[in-house]
Write a protein that holds these residues in place. Structure first.
Motif, PDB file in Angstrom:
ATOM      1  N   LEU A  92      -1.980   4.298  -4.713  1.00  0.00           N
ATOM      2  CA  LEU A  92      -1.355   4.030  -6.001  1.00  0.00           C
ATOM      3  C   LEU A  92       0.145   3.814  -5.790  1.00  0.00           C
ATOM      4  N   PRO A  93       0.606   2.579  -5.939  1.00  0.00           N
ATOM      5  CA  PRO A  93       1.985   2.247  -5.562  1.00  0.00           C
ATOM      6  C   PRO A  93       3.024   2.837  -6.498  1.00  0.00           C
ATOM      7  N   PHE A  94       4.174   3.172  -5.904  1.00  0.00           N
ATOM      8  CA  PHE A  94       5.353   3.514  -6.670  1.00  0.00           C
ATOM      9  C   PHE A  94       5.998   2.208  -7.151  1.00  0.00           C
ATOM     10  N   ARG A  95       6.954   2.338  -8.069  1.00  0.00           N
ATOM     11  CA  ARG A  95       7.606   1.140  -8.590  1.00  0.00           C
ATOM     12  C   ARG A  95       8.734   0.717  -7.643  1.00  0.00           C
ATOM     13  N   GLY A  96       9.203  -0.506  -7.849  1.00  0.00           N
ATOM     14  CA  GLY A  96      10.368  -0.972  -7.107  1.00  0.00           C
ATOM     15  C   GLY A  96       9.997  -1.833  -5.918  1.00  0.00           C
ATOM     16  N   GLU A  97      11.015  -2.266  -5.220  1.00  0.00           N
ATOM     17  CA  GLU A  97      10.852  -3.116  -4.051  1.00  0.00           C
ATOM     18  C   GLU A  97      10.335  -2.298  -2.879  1.00  0.00           C
ATOM     19  N   ALA A  98       9.595  -2.955  -1.988  1.00  0.00           N
ATOM     20  CA  ALA A  98       9.108  -2.297  -0.781  1.00  0.00           C
ATOM     21  C   ALA A  98      10.287  -1.831   0.058  1.00  0.00           C
ATOM     22  N   CYS A  99      10.185  -0.622   0.601  1.00  0.00           N
ATOM     23  CA  CYS A  99      11.261  -0.109   1.434  1.00  0.00           C
ATOM     24  C   CYS A  99      10.885  -0.277   2.907  1.00  0.00           C
ATOM     25  N   ARG A 100      11.886  -0.263   3.729  1.00  0.00           N
ATOM     26  CA  ARG A 100      11.644  -0.473   5.160  1.00  0.00           C
ATOM     27  C   ARG A 100      10.967   0.729   5.778  1.00  0.00           C
ATOM     28  N   GLU A 101      10.053   0.464   6.721  1.00  0.00           N
ATOM     29  CA  GLU A 101       9.374   1.531   7.438  1.00  0.00           C
ATOM     30  C   GLU A 101       9.991   1.655   8.817  1.00  0.00           C
TER      31      GLU A 101
ATOM     32  N   PRO B 174      11.620   5.732   9.923  1.00  0.00           N
ATOM     33  CA  PRO B 174      11.420   6.522   8.706  1.00  0.00           C
ATOM     34  C   PRO B 174      10.054   6.236   8.070  1.00  0.00           C
ATOM     35  N   LEU B 175       9.553   7.207   7.324  1.00  0.00           N
ATOM     36  CA  LEU B 175       8.374   6.981   6.501  1.00  0.00           C
ATOM     37  C   LEU B 175       8.775   6.206   5.244  1.00  0.00           C
ATOM     38  N   ALA B 176       7.976   5.234   4.858  1.00  0.00           N
ATOM     39  CA  ALA B 176       8.178   4.529   3.598  1.00  0.00           C
ATOM     40  C   ALA B 176       7.449   5.301   2.497  1.00  0.00           C
ATOM     41  N   ILE B 177       8.216   5.980   1.664  1.00  0.00           N
ATOM     42  CA  ILE B 177       7.620   6.733   0.550  1.00  0.00           C
ATOM     43  C   ILE B 177       7.477   5.747  -0.601  1.00  0.00           C
ATOM     44  N   ASP B 178       6.374   5.008  -0.588  1.00  0.00           N
ATOM     45  CA  ASP B 178       6.191   3.900  -1.516  1.00  0.00           C
ATOM     46  C   ASP B 178       4.883   3.974  -2.294  1.00  0.00           C
ATOM     47  N   GLN B 179       4.135   5.071  -2.124  1.00  0.00           N
ATOM     48  CA  GLN B 179       2.852   5.166  -2.807  1.00  0.00           C
ATOM     49  C   GLN B 179       2.348   6.601  -2.763  1.00  0.00           C
ATOM     50  N   ALA B 180       1.439   6.889  -3.671  1.00  0.00           N
ATOM     51  CA  ALA B 180       0.649   8.113  -3.595  1.00  0.00           C
ATOM     52  C   ALA B 180      -0.759   7.729  -3.174  1.00  0.00           C
TER      53      ALA B 180
END
Length: 246
Positions: A237-246, A213-219
């Motif tokens: 520019l990071p999104f909030r929260g814990e890093a998600c698995r890629e 999966p793509l980690a949707i963790d930043q713009a």
């Protein structure tokens, strides 16, 4: 993290900005996409391309259009900033918006979209989540953009658009937003040859499960420094929260 287009560029230039999704720099997804397009939009470096078996033309001849834009999925299409908007205003606004967004993992698949080959969400849930992210960005950042000229509007209205798309264009400057938005990451030019599309599709359908999966963790804030020049990834520019698995 900033890219090769630096903050020393003065406001008031012909630069356009775009808010894209781009995989993290260290991820296999970023490396794979940049290699496919032959260019790293963050560093500006050329990359060694693969050559899928069965192609009768070099991959470069099939991907020169997406190469200019860099490896990305659009959230907010390229726009010129308003007369009183500085580049730091754009950066600050996109950073603030990104911090309102929650990270998540997005399963994707390779598919043909008309005459193009692209990655898209693998299910309706992922498609809806990306539409929500893009709509949020568009609404939050709308005050940054200059309104399109009459000539730009006329040019776009000359394209085959539905009544809904025409209305969105006139209100938001772009016809493929909100309910008309479909998240995708472009992998090819428009290709009339069905065999070429099939060959590219087969290569990516084999590769996509390996990448996950793509980690949707930043713009990613991209910049077109001047009309027709390659887009550069300026800031992640990071999104909030814990890093998600890629």
């Amino acid at each position: 993290m900033s890219g090769a287009w630096g903050t020393s560029h003065a406001s008031g230039t012909q630069a356009r900005f775009a808010v894209y999704y781009a995989p993290s720099y260290a991820s296999a997804w970023w490396q794979a996409g940049c290699a496919w397009l032959g260019r790293d939009a963050q560093t500006g470096d050329d990359c060694v391309r693969p050559q899928p078996p069965g192609l009768t033309r070099p991959l470069a001849a099939l991907t020169d259009a997406p190469r200019r834009y860099g490896w990305h999925g659009t959230l907010v299409a390229p726009f010129s900033p308003g007369a009183d908007i500085r580049q730091d205003d754009v950066l600050d606004a996109v950073r603030a918006w990104a911090l309102t967004q929650q990270r998540f993992a997005l399963p994707v698949e390779a598919a043909t979209l008309g005459d193009f080959v692209a990655l898209r969400p693998a299910d309706a849930h992922g498609d809806a989540r990306m539409r929500e992210v893009a709509a949020s960005a568009l609404q939050a950042l709308d005050t940054l953009r200059a309104r399109p000229s009459a000539a730009d509007v006329a040019r776009r209205l000359a394209a085959p658009l539905s009544e809904r798309q025409r209305a969105l264009l006139l209100e938001w400057g772009y016809p493929y937003v909100f309910d008309e938005f479909r998240f995708h990451m472009t992998l090819s030019n428009s290709l009339a040859d069905a065999a070429e599309r099939t060959t590219l599709l087969a290569w990516w359908r084999q590769r996509t499960p390996e990448l996950g999966p793509l980690a949707i963790d930043q713009a990613a804030l991209f910049v077109e420094p001047a009309p027709g020049e390659p887009f550069m990834l300026w800031q992640r520019l990071p999104f909030r929260g814990e890093a998600c698995r890629e």
